[in-house]
Design a protein around this motif. Structure first.
Motif, PDB file in Angstrom:
ATOM      1  N   LEU A 160      26.417  37.247  46.920  1.00  0.00           N
ATOM      2  CA  LEU A 160      25.553  36.476  47.808  1.00  0.00           C
ATOM      3  C   LEU A 160      26.151  35.094  48.066  1.00  0.00           C
ATOM      4  O   LEU A 160      26.145  34.607  49.198  1.00  0.00           O
ATOM      5  CB  LEU A 160      24.158  36.349  47.183  1.00  0.00           C
ATOM      6  N   GLN A 161      26.673  34.479  47.018  1.00  0.00           N
ATOM      7  CA  GLN A 161      27.260  33.148  47.186  1.00  0.00           C
ATOM      8  C   GLN A 161      28.451  33.196  48.135  1.00  0.00           C
ATOM      9  O   GLN A 161      28.641  32.297  48.948  1.00  0.00           O
ATOM     10  CB  GLN A 161      27.703  32.581  45.835  1.00  0.00           C
ATOM     11  N   PRO A 189      19.052  39.124  42.876  1.00  0.00           N
ATOM     12  CA  PRO A 189      20.349  39.706  42.537  1.00  0.00           C
ATOM     13  C   PRO A 189      20.628  39.510  41.046  1.00  0.00           C
ATOM     14  O   PRO A 189      20.670  38.379  40.575  1.00  0.00           O
ATOM     15  CB  PRO A 189      21.341  38.908  43.395  1.00  0.00           C
ATOM     16  N   SER A 190      20.806  40.591  40.339  1.00  0.00           N
ATOM     17  CA  SER A 190      20.999  40.457  38.895  1.00  0.00           C
ATOM     18  C   SER A 190      22.300  39.720  38.637  1.00  0.00           C
ATOM     19  O   SER A 190      23.264  39.845  39.375  1.00  0.00           O
ATOM     20  CB  SER A 190      21.046  41.829  38.254  1.00  0.00           C
ATOM     21  N   SER A 240      30.033  38.134  38.847  1.00  0.00           N
ATOM     22  CA  SER A 240      28.689  38.652  38.618  1.00  0.00           C
ATOM     23  C   SER A 240      28.080  39.104  39.936  1.00  0.00           C
ATOM     24  O   SER A 240      28.495  38.658  41.003  1.00  0.00           O
ATOM     25  CB  SER A 240      27.830  37.574  37.986  1.00  0.00           C
ATOM     26  N   PRO A 241      27.129  40.002  39.882  1.00  0.00           N
ATOM     27  CA  PRO A 241      26.511  40.512  41.109  1.00  0.00           C
ATOM     28  C   PRO A 241      26.058  39.407  42.063  1.00  0.00           C
ATOM     29  O   PRO A 241      26.273  39.504  43.272  1.00  0.00           O
ATOM     30  CB  PRO A 241      25.316  41.297  40.581  1.00  0.00           C
ATOM     31  N   GLY A 242      25.462  38.358  41.513  1.00  0.00           N
ATOM     32  CA  GLY A 242      24.975  37.294  42.371  1.00  0.00           C
ATOM     33  C   GLY A 242      26.083  36.602  43.142  1.00  0.00           C
ATOM     34  O   GLY A 242      25.848  35.987  44.177  1.00  0.00           O
ATOM     35  N   SER A 259      28.166  36.913  30.753  1.00  0.00           N
ATOM     36  CA  SER A 259      29.413  37.664  30.796  1.00  0.00           C
ATOM     37  C   SER A 259      29.973  37.817  29.385  1.00  0.00           C
ATOM     38  O   SER A 259      29.649  37.030  28.500  1.00  0.00           O
ATOM     39  CB  SER A 259      30.417  36.937  31.679  1.00  0.00           C
ATOM     40  N   PRO A 260      30.791  38.827  29.178  1.00  0.00           N
ATOM     41  CA  PRO A 260      31.337  39.063  27.848  1.00  0.00           C
ATOM     42  C   PRO A 260      31.964  37.826  27.212  1.00  0.00           C
ATOM     43  O   PRO A 260      31.752  37.560  26.027  1.00  0.00           O
ATOM     44  CB  PRO A 260      32.388  40.141  28.114  1.00  0.00           C
ATOM     45  N   VAL A 277      40.040  30.028  38.296  1.00  0.00           N
ATOM     46  CA  VAL A 277      41.013  31.096  38.410  1.00  0.00           C
ATOM     47  C   VAL A 277      42.369  30.565  38.856  1.00  0.00           C
ATOM     48  O   VAL A 277      43.411  31.037  38.426  1.00  0.00           O
ATOM     49  CB  VAL A 277      40.510  32.176  39.385  1.00  0.00           C
ATOM     50  N   SER A 328      37.337  35.760  35.586  1.00  0.00           N
ATOM     51  CA  SER A 328      36.824  35.775  36.954  1.00  0.00           C
ATOM     52  C   SER A 328      35.302  35.906  36.991  1.00  0.00           C
ATOM     53  O   SER A 328      34.732  36.760  36.334  1.00  0.00           O
ATOM     54  CB  SER A 328      37.442  36.944  37.714  1.00  0.00           C
ATOM     55  N   PRO A 329      34.678  35.019  37.732  1.00  0.00           N
ATOM     56  CA  PRO A 329      33.228  35.050  37.844  1.00  0.00           C
ATOM     57  C   PRO A 329      32.810  36.070  38.902  1.00  0.00           C
ATOM     58  O   PRO A 329      32.622  35.720  40.054  1.00  0.00           O
ATOM     59  CB  PRO A 329      32.887  33.630  38.272  1.00  0.00           C
ATOM     60  N   LEU A 360      22.506  36.596  38.800  1.00  0.00           N
ATOM     61  CA  LEU A 360      22.475  35.320  39.495  1.00  0.00           C
ATOM     62  C   LEU A 360      21.965  34.220  38.577  1.00  0.00           C
ATOM     63  O   LEU A 360      22.339  33.067  38.694  1.00  0.00           O
ATOM     64  CB  LEU A 360      21.580  35.435  40.733  1.00  0.00           C
ATOM     65  N   GLY A 362      35.633  39.168  31.512  1.00  0.00           N
ATOM     66  CA  GLY A 362      34.581  38.320  32.051  1.00  0.00           C
ATOM     67  C   GLY A 362      34.807  36.860  31.749  1.00  0.00           C
ATOM     68  O   GLY A 362      34.061  36.000  32.186  1.00  0.00           O
ATOM     69  N   ALA A 366      22.557  46.534  48.490  1.00  0.00           N
ATOM     70  CA  ALA A 366      21.353  46.060  47.800  1.00  0.00           C
ATOM     71  C   ALA A 366      20.845  44.768  48.419  1.00  0.00           C
ATOM     72  O   ALA A 366      19.641  44.592  48.626  1.00  0.00           O
ATOM     73  CB  ALA A 366      21.672  45.847  46.314  1.00  0.00           C
ATOM     74  N   LEU A 367      21.771  43.873  48.739  1.00  0.00           N
ATOM     75  CA  LEU A 367      21.378  42.608  49.349  1.00  0.00           C
ATOM     76  C   LEU A 367      20.811  42.835  50.746  1.00  0.00           C
ATOM     77  O   LEU A 367      19.891  42.130  51.171  1.00  0.00           O
ATOM     78  CB  LEU A 367      22.575  41.653  49.397  1.00  0.00           C
ATOM     79  N   TRP A 390      13.110  40.972  44.869  1.00  0.00           N
ATOM     80  CA  TRP A 390      14.214  41.361  43.992  1.00  0.00           C
ATOM     81  C   TRP A 390      15.208  40.218  43.918  1.00  0.00           C
ATOM     82  O   TRP A 390      15.527  39.575  44.921  1.00  0.00           O
ATOM     83  CB  TRP A 390      14.873  42.600  44.605  1.00  0.00           C
TER      84      TRP A 390
END
Lengths: 405, 405
Positions: B22-23, A9-10, B17-19, A17-18, A390, B14-15, A12, B11, B53-54, A7
DNA sequence: TTGACATACTCCAGAAATTGGACTTACCTC
DNA sequence: GAGGTAAGTCCAATTTCTGGAGTATGTCAA
């Protein structure tokens, strides 16, 4: 067998992004809803929704229909460029260029005027503000100012918006240009070195992501601007691009302002060439005179310019070997002199390694005297539309388009 | 008043995202669910969901409890480093270093061996594969190989994974190392210049985002690696960092391999110093001999090393002025000689502008002979965990952790 | 001209992700 | 202990996204 990750990580992998929709349209990578869906991987529905939101809020506008690719014609959208303007001021030692651009980066008006730096920061920036206000008044469809970039001939702390030890602007050391001008215009103010702005301006002409560009500003002084992977490289102290005190093999014993002998600036700058031309008995008082003589076929001035080009080429060769850019753009007044360019090119190609030159384009600036303000507009728009960092609080601090005067 | 944008495309700023979760953990910026929520701006619920999930998929693992900040102790998580290993091979002219690292970048095993480049790419890469397989077998908890980085002493097309005109590896020109080795290991293969790897290795020791680092590899040849804003700068043709043919002011008339006179490589490389030492009657056959003599207090060799350092410093001064890095790291065998480092430092500080040196740290490599493989591991892990560039198809092509051998 | 097919886009209901608030756990300080 | 606070979970409401059906409008070829 040890565990494997079945799997990922979605989010990644693809940056969908919008805000990315706006970037795609802004950078001309996409112009229709379906194209956006394809490029980002989001569904057609989502793409349409996001485009609609951007339309509703005035970021985008409809732009007719495109050509069919075998089916229904796409309904195109484009950046709504009338939602505001950005301004750029390129301040020189005695001269300033000012310009307004729409949100698409198109030049609306520009003017240039002589500048009295010695009047001090408050006075000069007040004058800049007055000029900009006049230009804004003169616009047909009045649009709010969104951001201003100021270019100055010297090192800059871009993060803080301050000028640092400018050799050619006495009295400006440590001046907080952002605060001073920000008080007058009430929009984000970016402050940047002039050669850096020109580099960005040239890059903006053909913005290839991932490409590296070095811009040489050869005027009465010598400086470089560096664009790496589409981003301005400022260095640790905003001093990147300085080659004026690299030493060149010369028999000249003229001391440089830094106290050493053989610095490029003391040998090959416009000021140095003018000095040498005058010493050779030519009737010159500034660089323009030398350029005119050379253009008229006067041999000694041409010879001096060629030598200056060769000396500069010598230094640039090291830089190009080290840095390996795709493009070297020659700008500043000396780049208008053929002997200078010829001398520089010859040495660069002679001294560079094959790997450094086989991909290298050496060109003379196309943006010309407007390169600085074009670069300024590019940075201002980037700040408005891509506030990815940011912590980058600039000017009035708002991230992205916000309230303006 | 023209329309203003009261709405910012979500979006865009700020970044989160789901991934990114992990970072954050991987880079030690966050270690608990609540910390992740704070840093990214997502809700505590979402943060917990993503962490779970991770955890479920083996990217992260629980790591006990942290210290209380006035309330319940945070339940910490960390990268699960046992989910695989990455390998790095640093190939030199006659010598190779090989190492395995866990997914957290910790060194598991390393070995070094003499290498017979002249046996040709297939043979050498087969040997590398054999060595790696042996090392993998020797691990306690067997873990699957995830990626391999190969460093070679010469220019590289990192995009394609090919070697380009390597001066010190005859017979390797144009060799597709990625394909050759990829066929054997069946995981992504990265190919990189050795000085570049060392630069990344040094950067990895103290990874400050936004900082710029220049690494000097002064061995029998001279080369640089450049890290800009945390990213390796390869240049347009992968040739960035080359200073070996910059000309230095010298009275030596030894011709360089490139056909010119006065190149840094012909004057200040380990090979040049050894040559000059032998010519001066010293009993030396390679650089190591010279270093040993100098360490023993033999004055002529020390003098030669100091001169080499000064010549290199001369070239570096130009580079540092132009590039304005935060850090200059000295590596390669010559950097172990005090006279060399002293000569180099003296000239750098003498020749650089104040703005270029006031933020500059000049240090001798800490990672030492392992810098190359450490950098290789860093790149491999970056490739595994941060495949941000969608088009960067490398090796077996999978983006992010995927099937492995 | 007409049918077959493709692209572009919209609508809508279901699925997925995200959130805020209530709640629990567990620590610190007094 | 009591009160305060941080960390984390649970859950229902909300928002966002998706895929499929349906519509609009092209191209292409017979």
């Amino acid at each position: 067998m040890a565990p494997v990750f079945p799997w990922t990580p979605s989010g990644l992998v693809s940056p969908d992004s919008p805000g990315a929709v706006l970037q795609l349209v802004r950078t001309a990578h996409a112009s229709s809803r379906s194209e956006i869906a394809r490029l980002t991987g989001i569904s057609a529905t989502t793409a349409a929704t996001r485009v609609q939101a951007l339309l509703d809020h005035g970021y985008l506008e409809e732009a007719g229909e495109g050509v069919s690719l075998g089916g229904r014609r796409p309904r195109q959208v484009r950046l709504r460029t009338t939602g505001g303007v950005v301004a750029a001021a390129d301040l020189g030692g005695s001269h300033a260029a000012l310009a307004l651009f729409d949100l698409g980066g198109r030049l609306l008006v520009d003017r240039s005027a002589s500048l009295r730096v010695q009047d001090g920061p408050e006075s000069v920036l007040g004058w800049v503000h007055g000029q900009l206000a006049e230009m804004l008044d003169g616009l047909e469809g009045p649009a709010p100012l969104r951001a201003v970039t100021v270019g100055v001939p010297g090192p800059v702390d871009a993060q803080a918006g301050r000028v640092v030890t400018p050799a050619r602007m006495p009295g400006w050391h440590g001046v907080d240009v952002r605060a001073l001008l920000g008080r007058l215009v009430d929009v984000p103010v970016l402050v940047e070195n002039d050669a850096n702005l020109m580099a960005v301006g040239e890059y903006a002409a053909t913005p290839e992501p991932g490409s590296h560009l070095v811009f040489l500003k050869a005027g009465s002084g010598i400086g470089c601007g560096v664009v790496i992977d589409g981003h301005l490289h400022r260095g640790a102290r905003g001093a990147a691009g300085d080659i004026s005190h690299a030493s060149v093999g010369t028999d000249s014993d003229v001391p440089c302002s830094c106290g050493r002998i053989g610095c490029l600036d003391a040998v090959a700058s416009g000021a140095a060439v003018t000095r040498d031309a005058a010493a050779a008995g030519l009737p010159v008082t500034d660089t323009t005179d030398v350029l005119r003589l050379a253009a008229d076929g006067e041999p000694v001035s041409a010879q001096l310019l060629r030598s200056a080009g060769r000396a500069t080429g010598e230094v640039l060769a090291s830089v190009l070997n080290f840095f390996n850019p795709d493009t070297l753009v020659l700008g500043g007044r000396l780049s208008q002199a053929e002997p200078y360019v010829a001398g520089l090119r010859a040495v660069v190609y002679e001294r560079c390694l094959p790997l450094a030159t086989d991909a290298l384009q050496v060109t003379v600036t196309r943006a010309g005297p407007l390169a600085g303000v074009i670069g300024g507009a590019h940075l201002a728009l980037e700040h408005l539309f891509e506030p990815t960092r940011v912590n980058a609080t600039v000017g009035s601090g708002a991230a992205g388009p916000a309230t303006a005067s």
